[in-house]
Design a protein around this motif. Structure first.
Motif, short mmCIF file in Angstrom:
data_model
loop_
_atom_site.label_atom_id
_atom_site.label_comp_id
_atom_site.label_asym_id
_atom_site.label_seq_id
_atom_site.Cartn_x
_atom_site.Cartn_y
_atom_site.Cartn_z
N GLY A 39 0.81 -1.21 0.00
CA GLY A 39 0.00 0.00 0.00
C GLY A 39 0.84 1.26 0.00
O GLY A 39 0.32 2.37 0.18
N LYS A 40 2.15 1.14 -0.22
CA LYS A 40 3.04 2.30 -0.20
C LYS A 40 2.67 3.31 -1.28
O LYS A 40 2.52 4.50 -1.01
CB LYS A 40 4.50 1.85 -0.41
CG LYS A 40 5.00 0.82 0.59
CD LYS A 40 6.46 0.48 0.39
CE LYS A 40 6.78 -0.19 -0.93
NZ LYS A 40 6.17 -1.52 -1.10
N MET A 44 1.29 7.15 -1.11
CA MET A 44 1.97 8.26 -1.78
C MET A 44 1.01 9.02 -2.68
O MET A 44 1.01 10.25 -2.72
CB MET A 44 3.14 7.72 -2.64
CG MET A 44 4.29 7.18 -1.82
SD MET A 44 5.15 8.51 -0.99
CE MET A 44 6.64 7.70 -0.49
N SER A 45 0.19 8.27 -3.45
CA SER A 45 -0.69 8.96 -4.39
C SER A 45 -1.77 9.75 -3.66
O SER A 45 -2.22 10.80 -4.13
CB SER A 45 -1.29 7.97 -5.39
OG SER A 45 -2.21 7.14 -4.75
N LEU A 46 -2.17 9.27 -2.50
CA LEU A 46 -3.13 10.04 -1.70
C LEU A 46 -2.48 11.31 -1.17
O LEU A 46 -3.05 12.39 -1.21
CB LEU A 46 -3.65 9.19 -0.53
CG LEU A 46 -4.64 8.09 -0.90
CD1 LEU A 46 -4.77 7.10 0.25
CD2 LEU A 46 -5.99 8.67 -1.25
N ARG A 51 -5.39 10.95 -5.66
CA ARG A 51 -6.61 10.20 -5.40
C ARG A 51 -7.27 10.75 -4.15
O ARG A 51 -6.61 11.39 -3.32
CB ARG A 51 -6.33 8.72 -5.17
CG ARG A 51 -5.61 8.01 -6.30
CD ARG A 51 -5.46 6.54 -5.95
NE ARG A 51 -4.35 5.90 -6.61
CZ ARG A 51 -4.43 5.31 -7.80
NH1 ARG A 51 -5.57 5.28 -8.44
NH2 ARG A 51 -3.36 4.75 -8.34
N THR A 52 -8.55 10.44 -4.01
CA THR A 52 -9.27 10.84 -2.81
C THR A 52 -9.43 9.63 -1.92
O THR A 52 -9.74 8.55 -2.41
CB THR A 52 -10.70 11.32 -3.17
OG1 THR A 52 -10.73 11.59 -4.55
CG2 THR A 52 -11.08 12.54 -2.39
N PRO A 53 -9.24 9.77 -0.61
CA PRO A 53 -9.45 8.62 0.26
C PRO A 53 -10.94 8.28 0.35
O PRO A 53 -11.78 9.15 0.19
CB PRO A 53 -8.91 9.09 1.61
CG PRO A 53 -8.95 10.57 1.56
CD PRO A 53 -8.81 10.96 0.11
N LEU A 78 6.40 14.91 -6.15
CA LEU A 78 6.23 13.46 -6.18
C LEU A 78 7.25 12.84 -7.13
O LEU A 78 7.40 13.27 -8.27
CB LEU A 78 4.82 13.10 -6.65
CG LEU A 78 4.56 11.61 -6.91
CD1 LEU A 78 4.55 10.82 -5.60
CD2 LEU A 78 3.24 11.40 -7.65
N VAL A 79 7.97 11.84 -6.63
CA VAL A 79 8.81 11.02 -7.49
C VAL A 79 8.07 9.70 -7.69
O VAL A 79 8.06 8.85 -6.82
CB VAL A 79 10.18 10.74 -6.85
CG1 VAL A 79 11.06 9.96 -7.81
CG2 VAL A 79 10.86 12.03 -6.44
N PRO A 80 7.38 9.55 -8.84
CA PRO A 80 6.59 8.34 -9.03
C PRO A 80 7.46 7.10 -9.07
O PRO A 80 8.65 7.17 -9.38
CB PRO A 80 5.90 8.54 -10.38
CG PRO A 80 5.98 10.00 -10.65
CD PRO A 80 7.24 10.46 -9.99
N GLN A 81 6.85 5.97 -8.74
CA GLN A 81 7.59 4.72 -8.71
C GLN A 81 8.14 4.35 -10.08
O GLN A 81 9.23 3.81 -10.20
CB GLN A 81 6.64 3.61 -8.20
CG GLN A 81 7.32 2.27 -8.07
CD GLN A 81 6.41 1.24 -7.43
OE1 GLN A 81 5.35 1.56 -6.90
NE2 GLN A 81 6.82 0.00 -7.47
#
Ligand SMILES: Nc1ncnc2c1ncn2[C@@H]1O[C@H](COP(=O)(O)OP(=O)(O)O)[C@@H](O)[C@H]1O
Ligand SMILES: [Mg+2]
Lengths: 305, 464
Positions: A39-40, A44-46, A51-53, A78-81
């Motif tokens: 869920g890392k 991060m994206s939240l 994204r919305t929780p 943000l450094v995306p994966q």
């Protein structure tokens, strides 16, 4: 600074984050350690406002982070994966595009591009298309692209996957330097070595839940043992393992027995038993337990399945 | 070997998991075969174009002229129009004066006038007038062929009357009747039969010439042209001596109403359809690019910047418009240099219609990105959409070659309206104001498609 309150995120029937609460203080180098699928990236994206929780809330300095509010994302990088770059464009063009999205332009943008390329050793390759870069170079560019607008909080999602040791060290050095200069960093990884080396505080995440939170020492003291003896699985060692079961914790994973003796257990007794079964001492390694052991203790799994 | 087998198995499994790819792989050929089947008459015995609107004005009271009108009505390719509506909603027969404005309005593209002097006493032969807007080359050739067939199989009687009229004029009424009776008596005595009946037959103009014309079908009627301005071309090539004979006797005034001063008619008619098809293909490539960006995480990076989802989507749309506009204009410029298509005398209108056509196509690219689950499906879906819209919209062959329900479907395609627009500008040379309805329809299509696309894209997880 960043605060998560009972954040839950589901993808259909799958709960990727399950009521996570977390506070990140200014200047922290926070590690999010967990295996694939923990869920890392979702967290991060939240945090990045992508994204919305489904439940709970995320705030940055008291301001709710939301996809609907682009301004709430400005203080973050943000450094995306994945390598999130335009492969056909040059390093410089990529930086320019994303710099401009943050409203940078002119001489200021040029200076920042020059500085950040130089900082990770890419200045000479600035005109080359990204697709001609090695994996490590792409990773370095992926990182500095998120920092061009000088965010207060950097969200680093597994930034060293598939990177050669040299690039990895360059990335570590650069991040540590940024952190010393005041940048708050959340760094997700499934390499315990990375979390051990970099992070002032670590959260252990699995199945969408944070299982433990603290400094490296704090986490290690949660273990009911101070030593771990590891030896390979074989018919003879299986017999030993069966005898040891009463003297501590025993786990068998990846072809290895891991024995964590109770504090009162004497190592000399262990070696006597091994000798009696005809097992040579060189089969055994005894060491101070690592984060790996903490993870195993908490979840019953290894970090790399 | 087993590695290869494993990989092949994996690919098959992958393909089967991708339902859209399966549908597209099997549906596209079926749909195309269906469409081509209609065109080339594979599906049914009774084939050929249907429902081509053609106006007929009969100013002659000659009963044979009425028969010709009936024959045209009986021809299933034609939808014969003989009346028009007054402002007060009552109907009245069409007159020759009505034809020009109605053709210019595209109410119909062909009209046949049978003038009062269809059978003239001054010359031997018939006199017909054909008005046309040959904006679609294949269609107008077909219409010409069919008209020719219908007229030729009905004119012998008119032609006989023409000969009779000439003779009467030459000999005088009394002597002419006497002449006919003499012939009738001679025929009766030589071959038998009732002299009075034979005389009536002769006076009605029938010399048995009609037997000459059956079968008087040119080998390929669709390739014969009557509207040619060159009289030699109108007469030739004869497929049978009878045709040649009649071709010389029938005088047809051809009046091309629209597109007369278009410099390179063939290319002008074709360029719009092909341009729009290529444009659609290009735009659907854009849909694939959408997935590339979504998958590499570029979208995540863009959206983690202060950029809204709507901005991201509209930016792709406008990029598509710009790309399409440049592509269209470069195709027209190429058309100008290769075929001499006149683009500069209506450049403003051409740019206007190109912008609206590109916008409509770009919106389709967005729709494909919105509907397809991945890049492969987007490729397939766009191939399907482009092919079907090009076929039904008339980019490849005239819409009248398809069954009528498909012609109706075709009118909902962006291809049809874009081609309409290009033809209005390049062929009919309309003014900007006259172009507005078509631009409005294209804008309507764009907005409707974008509405659906954005609604879907907003619901969809924008990145994996
Ligand atoms: N877009 C998505 N749709 C459905 N499931 C997802 C999606 N993204 C992630 N998941 C699932 O959510 C869980 C957490 O994923 P993720 O946050 O990517 O984990 P990590 O980054 O720690 O590997 C995984 O089981 C993953 O399969
Ligand atoms: Mg991840």
């Amino acid at each position: 600074m960043l605060s998560l309150r009972s954040v839950t995120k589901r993808y259909g029937a799958l709960t990727a984050l399950d009521g996570v609460s977390l506070d990140i203080a200014r200047g922290e180098f926070f590690g999010l350690l967990g295996p694939n699928g923990a869920g890392k990236s979702t967290l991060m994206s939240l945090a990045a406002g992508l994204r919305t929780p489904d439940a709970g809330a995320l705030t940055l300095d008291g301001i709710v982070i939301s996809p609907a509010d682009p301004a709430s994302r400005i203080p973050m990088g943000l450094v995306p994966q994945s390598i999130a770059l335009f492969q056909d464009l040059s390093a410089e063009q990529n930086l320019r595009v994303f710099g401009e999205l943050y409203g940078l332009h002119g001489a200021e943008l040029r200076t920042r591009i020059d500085e950040s390329l130089a900082a990770v050793g890419l200045a000479e390759r600035r005109k080359d298309p990204v697709k001609n870069f090695s994996g490590g170079m792409q990773r370095r560019l992926n990182l500095i692209t998120a920092l061009l607008h000088r965010p207060k909080l950097l969200l680093c999602d597994e930034p060293t996957v598939g990177v050669d040791p040299q690039s990895r060290n360059a990335i570590f050095d650069y991040l540590e330097k940024c952190n010393r200069e005041g940048l708050t960093i959340i760094y997700s990884t499934h390499y315990m070595e990375e979390a051990t080396r970099l992070c002032s505080r670590i959260g252990i995440i699995d199945h969408g839940k944070i299982h433990a939170l603290g400094t490296l020492d704090e986490l290690l003291t949660r273990l009911p043992f101070e030593e771990e003896i590891v030896f390979p699985v074989s018919p003879a060692s299986d017999a030993l393992a069966a005898q040891l079961r009463n003297n501590g914790e025993l786990a068998t994973l990846d072809g290895r027995h891991r024995f964590r003796p109770r504090p009162d257990f004497k190592l000399s007794a262990f070696y006597a038993q091994a000798e009696a079964l005809g097992l040579p001492p060189r089969n055994f390694t005894a060491a101070r337990p690592s984060l790996e052991a903490v993870f195993l203790h908490l979840t019953g799994r290894t970090l790399r399945e | 070997m087993s590695v290869i087998l494993t990989l092949v198995r994996k690919d098959i499994a992958n393909f089967r998991r991708n339902r859209a790819a399966v549908v597209v792989t099997f549906l596209v050929p079926v749909v195309l075969i269906y469409i081509f089947g209609w065109v080339f008459g594979l599906n049914q015995k009774d084939t050929g174009p249907t429902g081509i609107r053609i106006a007929v004005v009969n100013a002659s009271d000659n009963p044979a002229a009425a028969k010709l009108v009936d024959a045209l009505k009986a021809e299933k390719a034609f939808n014969v129009i003989t009346t028009t509506t007054n402002p007060d909603k009552s109907t009245r027969p069409l007159t020759e004066e009505d034809l020009r404005p109605m053709i210019e309005d595209d109410r119909f593209r062909y009209a046949v006038v049978i003038p009062a002097d269809v059978v003239s006493t001054k010359t031997i032969g018939l006199h017909l007038k054909i008005f046309s807007d040959p904006r679609n080359d294949i269609e107008s050739q077909t219409v010409n062929g069919l008209l020719q067939k219908t007229i030729f199989s009905n004119v012998p009687q008119l032609l006989g009357q023409s000969l009779q009229a000439r003779a009467k004029d030459f000999l005088g009424g009394g002597r002419f009747t006497q002449f006919n009776r003499g012939i009738a008596d001679t025929v009766a005595s030589a071959f038998g039969g009732d002299p009075a009946a034979i005389q009536r037959t002769i006076e009605s103009g029938s010399f048995g010439l009609d037997r000459l014309t059956t079968p008087a079908k040119p080998a390929d009627p669709s390739l014969r042209r009557l509207d040619s301005t060159d009289p030699k071309a109108a007469a030739a090539p004869p497929a049978a001596p009878a045709d040649d004979f009649f071709s010389r006797l029938i005088k047809i005034d051809d009046v091309q109403v629209v597109g007369k001063n278009v410099r390179s008619p063939a290319a002008t008619r074709l360029v719009g359809g092909w341009a729009i098809m290529f444009l659609l293909f290009a735009v659907s490539g854009g849909a694939t690019a959408y997935f590339d960006e979504a998958n590499t995480g570029v979208f995540q990076r863009i959206l983690s910047a202060p950029v809204s989802r709507a901005q991201l989507l509209w930016s792709r749309f406008f990029y598509g418009v710009l790309l399409g506009l440049i592509q269209l204009l470069s195709m027209f410029v190429a058309g100008k240099f290769m075929y001499g298509i006149d683009i500069f005398s209506h450049l403003g209108n051409l740019i206007a219609i190109s912008i609206f056509a590109a916008a409509a196509c770009s919106s389709f690219g967005m729709l494909i990105a919105a509907l397809a689950p991945n890049a492969a499906a987007a490729n397939g879906l766009s191939t399907l959409l482009v092919m079907v819209m090009s076929a039904t919209g008339g980019a490849w062959f005239p819409m009248s070659f398809m069954p009528e329900f498909m012609q109706k479907i075709g009118k909902f395609t962006v291809v049809y309206w874009s081609m309409e627009g290009f033809l209005q500008v390049l062929w009919a040379q309309r003014t900007f104001v006259q172009l507005l309805p078509t631009l409005g329809i294209l804008l309507g299509i764009t907005l409707a498609v974008m509405f659906v696309a954005i609604w879907r894209l907003n619901k969809k997880a924008i990145f994996a």
